[in-house]
Design an enzyme around this catalytic site. Structure first.
Site, PDB file in Angstrom:
ATOM      1  N   THR A  15      49.078  62.964   3.095  1.00  0.00           N
ATOM      2  CA  THR A  15      49.475  62.705   1.609  1.00  0.00           C
ATOM      3  C   THR A  15      48.319  61.543   1.125  1.00  0.00           C
ATOM      4  O   THR A  15      47.712  61.800   0.013  1.00  0.00           O
ATOM      5  CB  THR A  15      50.669  62.548   1.322  1.00  0.00           C
ATOM      6  OG1 THR A  15      51.553  63.550   1.720  1.00  0.00           O
ATOM      7  CG2 THR A  15      50.972  62.181   0.004  1.00  0.00           C
ATOM      8  N   SER A  60      49.738  66.793   8.803  1.00  0.00           N
ATOM      9  CA  SER A  60      50.083  66.240  10.054  1.00  0.00           C
ATOM     10  C   SER A  60      50.886  67.070  10.890  1.00  0.00           C
ATOM     11  O   SER A  60      51.040  67.111  11.915  1.00  0.00           O
ATOM     12  CB  SER A  60      50.417  64.965  10.248  1.00  0.00           C
ATOM     13  OG  SER A  60      51.922  64.700   9.929  1.00  0.00           O
ATOM     14  N   THR A 277      68.161  58.943  24.942  1.00  0.00           N
ATOM     15  CA  THR A 277      69.323  59.056  24.079  1.00  0.00           C
ATOM     16  C   THR A 277      68.861  59.742  22.627  1.00  0.00           C
ATOM     17  O   THR A 277      67.895  59.545  22.189  1.00  0.00           O
ATOM     18  CB  THR A 277      69.925  57.741  23.807  1.00  0.00           C
ATOM     19  OG1 THR A 277      71.031  57.901  22.940  1.00  0.00           O
ATOM     20  CG2 THR A 277      69.067  56.626  23.388  1.00  0.00           C
TER      21      THR A 277
HETATM   22  N1  ASP Z   1      53.148  66.353   5.239  1.00  0.00           N
HETATM   23  C1  ASP Z   1      52.289  65.310   5.038  1.00  0.00           C
HETATM   24  C2  ASP Z   1      51.626  65.130   6.464  1.00  0.00           C
HETATM   25  O1  ASP Z   1      52.495  64.709   7.335  1.00  0.00           O
HETATM   26  C3  ASP Z   1      53.279  64.325   4.701  1.00  0.00           C
HETATM   27  C4  ASP Z   1      52.525  62.902   4.627  1.00  0.00           C
HETATM   28  O2  ASP Z   1      51.189  62.724   4.575  1.00  0.00           O
HETATM   29  O3  ASP Z   1      53.318  61.776   4.419  1.00  0.00           O
HETATM   30  O4  ASP Z   1      50.688  65.535   6.646  1.00  0.00           O
END
Ligand code: ASP
Length: 341
Positions: A15, A60, A277
């Protein structure tokens, strides 16, 4: 004369690097070559910044060990030229990537700071600018000509945390990460306060970059009612060499015969079983309760206070480095990069 720090900013996706097309409302990746034009504040920082952008920026959720190798290689190839590295990354799997890089970069003596944001950089209420600017400032910190931070960190919402101690805890709040078992490395308020007593001191050995990660790892989260039919196919599977069992509380698990027998058989067949855990804070204490004494007796590996994210990648790292069965348990139970007590 004090020399300016030089920082390599690596954009992998997420993002943070997006802007909203105000006509269509769609989020699209930002052109990082125009970074300074978009964020003029960066030119006020007392450092030189170069950028490298993944050709195809990733959400990601699509990160995998090949991408970690790419980041590790970028750090290796540019290690002499830059004083620090800032990795812009989606927040969803940032804790896994930061943990992975901490193991891959042995003897790291410069900062590798992961950051991202909950709102795109082009958004009016964005958290991206603060995260990016402070992450760069932290990466640029030097004392007596040496980097102050000499490890992989994760900077988000006013805190620098040890990367391999973090977990994403919130999908909406600006404070998206936590490190419940280790205090912050630095905090940003009116002043940038570095908690020197919490920092790793890797010594002066040469950087070694490990690029083999073996992903034959599985993760089983226990729940009341979990059955042999669910667990057995995961344990006895040629594609699996190590399994993390996410246990209850201080590392507790059922004492039912079928469960104990499954664990015993898996260990006998050479599968590494690690006890981590499911609680976000605190530590496994095998043998503290009767419900973990059987695991200890069987030779289950003690994950202590490691996060699940760090445990997954530590297993990939040890398997990738062909750590033999005799020492595997001892090495896993040893803190290699400050990831456990
Ligand atoms: N879906 C996005 C990612 O992990 C969310 C983010 O960038 O915060 O690439």
């Amino acid at each position: 004369m004090k020399q300016k720090s030089s920082i390599l900013l690596i954009y992998t996706g997420g993002t943070i690097g997006m802007i909203k097309d105000f006509e269509t409302g769609v989020l699209r990746a930002f052109d990082f070559d125009k970074l300074l034009m978009r964020i003029p504040e960066l030119s006020h920082l007392d450092c030189d910044i170069d950028t490298y952008s993944f050709e195809e920026p990733l959400d990601s959720s699509n990160m995998n060990p090949d991408h970690w190798v790419k980041i590790a290689t970028l750090v290796e190839d540019n290690y002499q030229e830059y004083d620090g590295f800032v990795v812009l990354h989606g927040s969803d799997t940032m804790s896994y990537s930061a943990s992975a890089l901490s193991f891959m970069l042995e003897n790291l003596a410069k900062p590798v700071i992961f950051t991202g944001s909950q709102l795109p950089i082009g958004d009016l209420r964005t958290d991206a600018k603060e995260n990016l600017i402070t992450a760069i400032e932290i990466a640029a910190l030097k004392k007596n000509n040496r980097s102050v931070i000499r490890e992989v960190g994760l900077y988000f919402e006013f805190k620098l945390l040890r990367g391999n101690r973090t977990t994403k805890i919130n999908a909406e709040h600006f404070q998206a990460f936590n490190s419940l078992n280790f205090p912050p490395l630095a905090e940003s308020g009116v002043h940038l306060k570095v908690n020197h007593q919490n920092l790793l001191n890797p010594g002066r050995r040469k950087l070694r970059v490990h690029k083999k990660m073996d992903n034959r790892v599985a993760l089983i989260k226990l729940f009341p009612g979990i059955s042999e039919a669910v667990i057995a196919p995961i344990l006895f599977n040629s594609g699996v060499k190590a399994v993390i069992i996410e246990t209850y509380g201080a590392g507790n698990a059922p004492t039912e015969k079928w469960f104990t027998e499954l664990m015993a058989r898996a260990i006998k067949e050479g599968v590494h079983i690690v006890n981590v855990t499911q609680c976000s804070g605190g530590s496994v204490m095998m043998g503290h309760y009767e419900t973990s004494a059987h695991l200890k007796k069987l030779g289950v590996i003690n994950g202590k206070d490691i996060t699940t994210e760090a445990a997954v990648v530590k297993l990939m790292y040890l398997l990738g480095n062909d750590v033999g069965p005799k020492v595997f348990k001892t090495i896993f139970e040893t803190s290699l990069r400050g990831e456990m007590i």
